[in-house]
Motif scaffolding. Structure first.
Motif, PDB file in Angstrom:
ATOM      1  N   GLN A  47      -7.607  -2.674  -9.182  1.00  0.00           N
ATOM      2  CA  GLN A  47      -7.191  -1.324  -8.848  1.00  0.00           C
ATOM      3  C   GLN A  47      -7.927  -0.715  -7.407  1.00  0.00           C
ATOM      4  N   LYS A  48      -9.475  -0.770  -7.449  1.00  0.00           N
ATOM      5  CA  LYS A  48     -10.272  -0.157  -6.663  1.00  0.00           C
ATOM      6  C   LYS A  48      -9.968  -1.285  -5.500  1.00  0.00           C
ATOM      7  N   ILE A  49      -9.738  -2.598  -5.342  1.00  0.00           N
ATOM      8  CA  ILE A  49      -9.611  -3.216  -4.144  1.00  0.00           C
ATOM      9  C   ILE A  49      -8.229  -2.854  -3.618  1.00  0.00           C
ATOM     10  N   ILE A  50      -7.215  -2.703  -4.318  1.00  0.00           N
ATOM     11  CA  ILE A  50      -5.902  -2.190  -3.871  1.00  0.00           C
ATOM     12  C   ILE A  50      -5.971  -1.149  -3.091  1.00  0.00           C
ATOM     13  N   ALA A  51      -6.689   0.012  -3.656  1.00  0.00           N
ATOM     14  CA  ALA A  51      -6.945   1.218  -2.994  1.00  0.00           C
ATOM     15  C   ALA A  51      -7.618   1.164  -1.451  1.00  0.00           C
ATOM     16  N   ASP A  52      -8.749   0.288  -1.700  1.00  0.00           N
ATOM     17  CA  ASP A  52      -9.312   0.060  -0.307  1.00  0.00           C
ATOM     18  C   ASP A  52      -8.298  -0.656   0.680  1.00  0.00           C
ATOM     19  N   LEU A  53      -7.471  -1.596   0.223  1.00  0.00           N
ATOM     20  CA  LEU A  53      -6.704  -2.361   1.041  1.00  0.00           C
ATOM     21  C   LEU A  53      -5.540  -1.409   1.595  1.00  0.00           C
ATOM     22  N   GLU A  54      -5.050  -0.713   0.781  1.00  0.00           N
ATOM     23  CA  GLU A  54      -4.144   0.585   1.368  1.00  0.00           C
ATOM     24  C   GLU A  54      -4.707   1.522   2.252  1.00  0.00           C
ATOM     25  N   GLN A  55      -6.028   2.306   1.692  1.00  0.00           N
ATOM     26  CA  GLN A  55      -6.558   2.983   2.817  1.00  0.00           C
ATOM     27  C   GLN A  55      -6.794   2.540   4.015  1.00  0.00           C
ATOM     28  N   ASP A  56      -7.097   1.215   4.421  1.00  0.00           N
ATOM     29  CA  ASP A  56      -7.415   0.754   5.639  1.00  0.00           C
ATOM     30  C   ASP A  56      -5.817   0.294   6.198  1.00  0.00           C
ATOM     31  N   GLY A  57      -4.786   0.273   5.755  1.00  0.00           N
ATOM     32  CA  GLY A  57      -3.545  -0.064   6.145  1.00  0.00           C
ATOM     33  C   GLY A  57      -3.127  -1.549   6.241  1.00  0.00           C
ATOM     34  N   TYR A  58      -3.925  -2.304   5.285  1.00  0.00           N
ATOM     35  CA  TYR A  58      -3.631  -3.424   5.205  1.00  0.00           C
ATOM     36  C   TYR A  58      -2.433  -4.049   4.128  1.00  0.00           C
ATOM     37  N   LEU A  59      -2.218  -3.122   3.249  1.00  0.00           N
ATOM     38  CA  LEU A  59      -1.127  -2.965   2.112  1.00  0.00           C
ATOM     39  C   LEU A  59      -0.614  -1.511   1.943  1.00  0.00           C
ATOM     40  N   SER A  60       0.654  -1.808   1.514  1.00  0.00           N
ATOM     41  CA  SER A  60       1.067  -0.385   1.249  1.00  0.00           C
ATOM     42  C   SER A  60       2.056  -0.977  -0.082  1.00  0.00           C
ATOM     43  N   HIS A  61       2.506   0.024  -0.886  1.00  0.00           N
ATOM     44  CA  HIS A  61       3.454  -0.130  -2.061  1.00  0.00           C
ATOM     45  C   HIS A  61       4.541   0.846  -2.118  1.00  0.00           C
ATOM     46  N   THR A  62       5.556   0.321  -2.812  1.00  0.00           N
ATOM     47  CA  THR A  62       6.585   1.178  -3.110  1.00  0.00           C
ATOM     48  C   THR A  62       7.055   1.136  -4.785  1.00  0.00           C
ATOM     49  N   ARG A  63       7.088   2.160  -5.258  1.00  0.00           N
ATOM     50  CA  ARG A  63       7.186   2.190  -6.868  1.00  0.00           C
ATOM     51  C   ARG A  63       8.634   2.013  -7.159  1.00  0.00           C
ATOM     52  N   GLU A  64       9.090   0.923  -7.893  1.00  0.00           N
ATOM     53  CA  GLU A  64      10.512   0.686  -8.364  1.00  0.00           C
ATOM     54  C   GLU A  64      10.286   0.732  -9.868  1.00  0.00           C
ATOM     55  N   GLY A  65      11.023   1.891 -10.512  1.00  0.00           N
ATOM     56  CA  GLY A  65      10.761   1.900 -11.917  1.00  0.00           C
ATOM     57  C   GLY A  65       9.406   1.880 -12.486  1.00  0.00           C
ATOM     58  N   ARG A  66       8.929   1.120 -13.147  1.00  0.00           N
ATOM     59  CA  ARG A  66       7.702   0.844 -13.893  1.00  0.00           C
ATOM     60  C   ARG A  66       6.696  -0.109 -13.064  1.00  0.00           C
ATOM     61  N   SER A  67       7.240  -0.536 -12.119  1.00  0.00           N
ATOM     62  CA  SER A  67       6.583  -1.524 -11.131  1.00  0.00           C
ATOM     63  C   SER A  67       6.308  -1.159  -9.907  1.00  0.00           C
ATOM     64  N   ASN A  68       5.533  -2.023  -9.165  1.00  0.00           N
ATOM     65  CA  ASN A  68       5.297  -1.840  -7.884  1.00  0.00           C
ATOM     66  C   ASN A  68       5.531  -2.907  -7.064  1.00  0.00           C
ATOM     67  N   THR A  69       6.049  -2.733  -5.847  1.00  0.00           N
ATOM     68  CA  THR A  69       6.267  -3.985  -4.906  1.00  0.00           C
ATOM     69  C   THR A  69       5.242  -3.689  -3.579  1.00  0.00           C
ATOM     70  N   TYR A  70       4.552  -4.594  -3.114  1.00  0.00           N
ATOM     71  CA  TYR A  70       3.494  -4.642  -2.468  1.00  0.00           C
ATOM     72  C   TYR A  70       4.035  -5.315  -0.936  1.00  0.00           C
ATOM     73  N   ARG A  71       3.626  -4.630  -0.070  1.00  0.00           N
ATOM     74  CA  ARG A  71       3.714  -5.021   1.493  1.00  0.00           C
ATOM     75  C   ARG A  71       2.685  -5.180   2.277  1.00  0.00           C
ATOM     76  N   ILE A  72       2.457  -6.566   2.888  1.00  0.00           N
ATOM     77  CA  ILE A  72       1.032  -6.642   3.611  1.00  0.00           C
ATOM     78  C   ILE A  72       1.559  -6.745   4.927  1.00  0.00           C
ATOM     79  N   ASP A  73       0.598  -5.807   5.805  1.00  0.00           N
ATOM     80  CA  ASP A  73       1.092  -5.757   7.287  1.00  0.00           C
ATOM     81  C   ASP A  73       0.215  -7.069   7.850  1.00  0.00           C
ATOM     82  N   PRO A  74       1.218  -8.142   8.165  1.00  0.00           N
ATOM     83  CA  PRO A  74       0.442  -9.379   8.694  1.00  0.00           C
ATOM     84  C   PRO A  74      -0.059  -9.076  10.107  1.00  0.00           C
TER      85      PRO A  74
END
Length: 113
Positions: A47-74
């Protein structure tokens, strides 16, 4: 894998951030529990690593129901000056391909713009 993963002693070639990013590249819908088990980390660490990656723009997520779909900025460039100019996609193409070779599954997950 239940509970806390076995601790690792000594150094490794990859950081936990790279491991988590590669696990997400392999499965954009992976649950934190599954990522933690795959990377041999605690769920809290993931959870902490995902937060780090999202904060710096490497990763984002969208909530779909009870799950997340992640998107990486290549196109996002790696952080360390020694890798200046090297994009995340380059790193992940090596890691995800290697994982696919080890498991016999097709490499997926890195979205290109």
């Amino acid at each position: 894998m239940d509970g806390v993963p076995e601790p690792h002693t000594g150094w490794t070639f990859l950081t936990n951030h790279a491991r988590v990013l590669a696990a997400i590249a392999d499965n954009h819908n992976a649950r934190i529990r599954d990522i933690a088990a795959h990377c041999r980390l605690t769920e809290r660490a993931v959870q902490k690593i995902i937060a780090d990656l999202e904060q710096d723009g490497y990763l984002s997520h969208t909530r779909e129901g009870r799950s997340n779909t992640y998107r990486i900025d290549p196109a996002k460039v790696l952080r360390h000056p020694a890798e200046s100019g090297l994009a995340v996609a380059s790193l992940l193409s090596l890691l995800v391909r290697d994982e696919a070779d080890r498991t016999g599954s097709p490499a997926t997950g890195v979205e290109h713009r």
